[in-house]
Design a protein around this motif. Sequence first.
Motif, PDB file in Angstrom:
ATOM      1  N   THR A  72      50.070 -48.170  42.372  1.00 43.19           N
ATOM      2  CA  THR A  72      48.784 -48.628  41.868  1.00 43.19           C
ATOM      3  C   THR A  72      48.172 -47.493  41.073  1.00 43.19           C
ATOM      4  OG1 THR A  72      47.576 -47.746  43.728  1.00 43.19           O
ATOM      5  CG2 THR A  72      48.420 -49.975  43.974  1.00 43.19           C
ATOM      6  N   LYS A  73      47.159 -47.807  40.283  1.00 43.79           N
ATOM      7  CA  LYS A  73      46.518 -46.743  39.510  1.00 43.79           C
ATOM      8  C   LYS A  73      45.499 -45.991  40.354  1.00 43.79           C
ATOM      9  CE  LYS A  73      47.366 -47.789  34.808  1.00 43.79           C
ATOM     10  NZ  LYS A  73      46.946 -48.446  33.607  1.00 43.79           N
ATOM     11  N   LEU A  74      45.131 -46.584  41.505  1.00 41.90           N
ATOM     12  CA  LEU A  74      44.161 -45.916  42.371  1.00 41.90           C
ATOM     13  C   LEU A  74      44.820 -44.714  43.040  1.00 41.90           C
ATOM     14  CD1 LEU A  74      42.835 -49.182  43.977  1.00 41.90           C
ATOM     15  CD2 LEU A  74      41.692 -47.812  42.233  1.00 41.90           C
ATOM     16  N   GLY A  75      43.979 -43.859  43.644  1.00 42.52           N
ATOM     17  CA  GLY A  75      44.546 -42.683  44.309  1.00 42.52           C
ATOM     18  C   GLY A  75      45.135 -43.037  45.658  1.00 42.52           C
ATOM     19  N   TYR A  76      45.562 -41.994  46.385  1.00 47.14           N
ATOM     20  CA  TYR A  76      46.040 -42.198  47.751  1.00 47.14           C
ATOM     21  C   TYR A  76      44.845 -42.491  48.652  1.00 47.14           C
ATOM     22  CZ  TYR A  76      50.423 -40.086  46.200  1.00 47.14           C
ATOM     23  OH  TYR A  76      51.590 -39.824  45.555  1.00 47.14           O
ATOM     24  N   SER A  77      45.069 -43.282  49.731  1.00 51.68           N
ATOM     25  CA  SER A  77      43.983 -43.531  50.677  1.00 51.68           C
ATOM     26  C   SER A  77      43.804 -42.308  51.570  1.00 51.68           C
ATOM     27  CB  SER A  77      44.311 -44.754  51.535  1.00 51.68           C
ATOM     28  OG  SER A  77      45.343 -44.436  52.434  1.00 51.68           O
ATOM     29  N   SER A  78      42.655 -42.231  52.263  1.00 53.08           N
ATOM     30  CA  SER A  78      42.436 -41.061  53.130  1.00 53.08           C
ATOM     31  C   SER A  78      43.458 -41.019  54.271  1.00 53.08           C
ATOM     32  CB  SER A  78      41.010 -41.033  53.658  1.00 53.08           C
ATOM     33  OG  SER A  78      40.632 -42.297  54.043  1.00 53.08           O
ATOM     34  N   PRO A  92      49.639 -43.908  43.646  1.00 50.62           N
ATOM     35  CA  PRO A  92      49.354 -43.762  42.220  1.00 50.62           C
ATOM     36  C   PRO A  92      50.622 -43.411  41.442  1.00 50.62           C
ATOM     37  CG  PRO A  92      48.538 -41.870  43.447  1.00 50.62           C
ATOM     38  CD  PRO A  92      49.034 -42.858  44.462  1.00 50.62           C
ATOM     39  N   LYS A  93      50.639 -43.773  40.153  1.00 48.04           N
ATOM     40  CA  LYS A  93      51.771 -43.394  39.293  1.00 48.04           C
ATOM     41  C   LYS A  93      51.807 -41.890  39.165  1.00 48.04           C
ATOM     42  CE  LYS A  93      52.366 -47.237  36.186  1.00 48.04           C
ATOM     43  NZ  LYS A  93      51.630 -47.965  35.191  1.00 48.04           N
ATOM     44  N   PRO A  94      53.016 -41.280  39.001  1.00 51.67           N
ATOM     45  CA  PRO A  94      53.049 -39.832  38.760  1.00 51.67           C
ATOM     46  C   PRO A  94      52.239 -39.505  37.496  1.00 51.67           C
ATOM     47  CG  PRO A  94      55.281 -40.696  39.101  1.00 51.67           C
ATOM     48  CD  PRO A  94      54.349 -41.871  39.045  1.00 51.67           C
ATOM     49  N   ALA A  95      51.623 -38.326  37.473  1.00 52.65           N
ATOM     50  CA  ALA A  95      50.803 -37.929  36.323  1.00 52.65           C
ATOM     51  C   ALA A  95      51.637 -38.026  35.054  1.00 52.65           C
ATOM     52  CB  ALA A  95      50.322 -36.500  36.525  1.00 52.65           C
ATOM     53  N   ASP A  96      51.003 -38.473  33.916  1.00 56.69           N
ATOM     54  CA  ASP A  96      51.836 -38.673  32.730  1.00 56.69           C
ATOM     55  C   ASP A  96      51.742 -37.546  31.708  1.00 56.69           C
ATOM     56  OD1 ASP A  96      49.331 -39.290  32.024  1.00 56.69           O
ATOM     57  OD2 ASP A  96      49.697 -41.418  31.589  1.00 56.69           O
ATOM     58  N   TRP A 107      60.907 -36.595  31.892  1.00 52.60           N
ATOM     59  CA  TRP A 107      61.830 -36.288  32.997  1.00 52.60           C
ATOM     60  C   TRP A 107      61.076 -35.814  34.233  1.00 52.60           C
ATOM     61  CZ3 TRP A 107      61.698 -31.476  35.092  1.00 52.60           C
ATOM     62  CH2 TRP A 107      61.238 -30.424  34.302  1.00 52.60           C
ATOM     63  N   MET A 108      59.871 -35.292  34.036  1.00 53.65           N
ATOM     64  CA  MET A 108      59.093 -34.807  35.183  1.00 53.65           C
ATOM     65  C   MET A 108      58.671 -35.963  36.091  1.00 53.65           C
ATOM     66  SD  MET A 108      56.454 -31.871  34.232  1.00 53.65           S
ATOM     67  CE  MET A 108      56.982 -30.233  33.845  1.00 53.65           C
ATOM     68  N   GLN A 109      58.338 -37.101  35.437  1.00 57.90           N
ATOM     69  CA  GLN A 109      57.946 -38.265  36.255  1.00 57.90           C
ATOM     70  C   GLN A 109      59.141 -38.808  37.038  1.00 57.90           C
ATOM     71  OE1 GLN A 109      55.752 -40.928  33.547  1.00 57.90           O
ATOM     72  NE2 GLN A 109      55.331 -39.002  32.500  1.00 57.90           N
ATOM     73  N   VAL A 110      60.323 -38.756  36.375  1.00 54.47           N
ATOM     74  CA  VAL A 110      61.548 -39.185  37.071  1.00 54.47           C
ATOM     75  C   VAL A 110      61.813 -38.231  38.232  1.00 54.47           C
ATOM     76  CG1 VAL A 110      64.034 -39.590  36.821  1.00 54.47           C
ATOM     77  CG2 VAL A 110      62.487 -40.148  34.934  1.00 54.47           C
ATOM     78  N   ALA A 111      61.665 -36.925  37.966  1.00 56.45           N
ATOM     79  CA  ALA A 111      61.917 -35.916  39.012  1.00 56.45           C
ATOM     80  C   ALA A 111      60.951 -36.112  40.185  1.00 56.45           C
ATOM     81  CB  ALA A 111      61.770 -34.510  38.429  1.00 56.45           C
ATOM     82  N   ALA A 112      59.687 -36.465  39.887  1.00 53.59           N
ATOM     83  CA  ALA A 112      58.706 -36.679  40.955  1.00 53.59           C
ATOM     84  C   ALA A 112      59.142 -37.862  41.825  1.00 53.59           C
ATOM     85  CB  ALA A 112      57.324 -36.941  40.358  1.00 53.59           C
ATOM     86  N   TYR A 128      47.473 -26.470  38.027  1.00 56.74           N
ATOM     87  CA  TYR A 128      46.878 -25.305  37.361  1.00 56.74           C
ATOM     88  C   TYR A 128      47.408 -25.047  35.955  1.00 56.74           C
ATOM     89  CZ  TYR A 128      44.849 -24.693  41.914  1.00 56.74           C
ATOM     90  OH  TYR A 128      44.152 -24.918  43.060  1.00 56.74           O
ATOM     91  N   TRP A 129      48.594 -25.611  35.593  1.00 58.51           N
ATOM     92  CA  TRP A 129      49.119 -25.403  34.243  1.00 58.51           C
ATOM     93  C   TRP A 129      48.851 -26.637  33.378  1.00 58.51           C
ATOM     94  CZ3 TRP A 129      50.875 -21.000  32.021  1.00 58.51           C
ATOM     95  CH2 TRP A 129      51.503 -21.128  30.778  1.00 58.51           C
ATOM     96  N   LEU A 130      49.302 -27.805  33.885  1.00 60.12           N
ATOM     97  CA  LEU A 130      49.074 -29.034  33.120  1.00 60.12           C
ATOM     98  C   LEU A 130      47.645 -29.560  33.317  1.00 60.12           C
ATOM     99  CD1 LEU A 130      52.461 -30.897  33.822  1.00 60.12           C
ATOM    100  CD2 LEU A 130      51.856 -29.560  31.803  1.00 60.12           C
TER     101      LEU A 130
END
Length: 165
Positions: free
Chosen positions: A4-10, A81-85, A90-95, A150-152
């Motif tokens: 989902t596009k929402l974040g993780y639940s608590s 949530p989807k991995p950050a874009d 390849w980073m999303q695949v790696a995640a 901290y980088w992206l």
Amino acid sequence: MSETKLGYSSYQIALHWIIAALVLFQLFFGESMTTVVDAAEDRAAVSPADQTLGSAHYWVGISILVLVVARLIMRLVSGAPKPADRGPGWMQVAARVSHGLFYLLLLATPFVGLLAFYAGDPWGDIHSLNKPVFIILISTHASAALFHQYWLRDGTLRRMLSSGR
Ligand code: HEM
Ligand code: HEM
């Protein structure tokens, strides 16, 4: 599994950090269980500290198994949530691949641990081999989380710290 596009639940966030702490405990103190098992085979005595840490290894390991099953059910129900874009594709695949590997390892390690405890080798050797695999995966995962944050600067770490719902 659904995303989902929402974040993780608590609850998902709490389980992530509780399970992470329990896994680190197992990795740091697991050798006491090896000492207890080896001593039982040789009918040798073990120190009270190893005895206590050996019992803790058993129960903490089973707790991890139960909590991971709960976490997977929660993920199936409420998604993630989807991995950050930001960053290359390849980073999303790696995640996705590394998260899948984590879940596999979090289920297989305690399960093989139970086989090691009740049936002995070769399960003990297989179970012990999971230690370096976990260490490599955790180091890569934690470095990737810090790199994203901290980088992206895509807020990846923040969403595992506070709920987006
Ligand atoms: C995610 C959960 C677990 C992790 C990360 C883990 C990790 C470890 C580690 C690092 C060792 C020491 C290996 C060495 O000496 O190099 C170990 C040994 C052992 N663990 Fe676990 N463990 C987990 C769950 C369990 C469970 C649930 C059981 C059984 C109830 C269990 C039973 C054992 C046994 C019997 C040994 C001794 C293996 C041998 O050398 O024969 N573990 N574990
Ligand atoms: C034993 C230690 C750890 C384990 C087993 C673990 C496991 C996992 C798993 C399975 C996920 C995927 C969650 C999902 O989508 O269902 C995840 C996500 C995440 N973890 Fe960990 N983790 C550990 C330690 C850490 C540490 C030390 C950090 C920070 C430095 C961290 C930061 C994150 C972040 C930011 C996410 C979210 C990634 C995203 O949404 O794309 N984790 N972790």
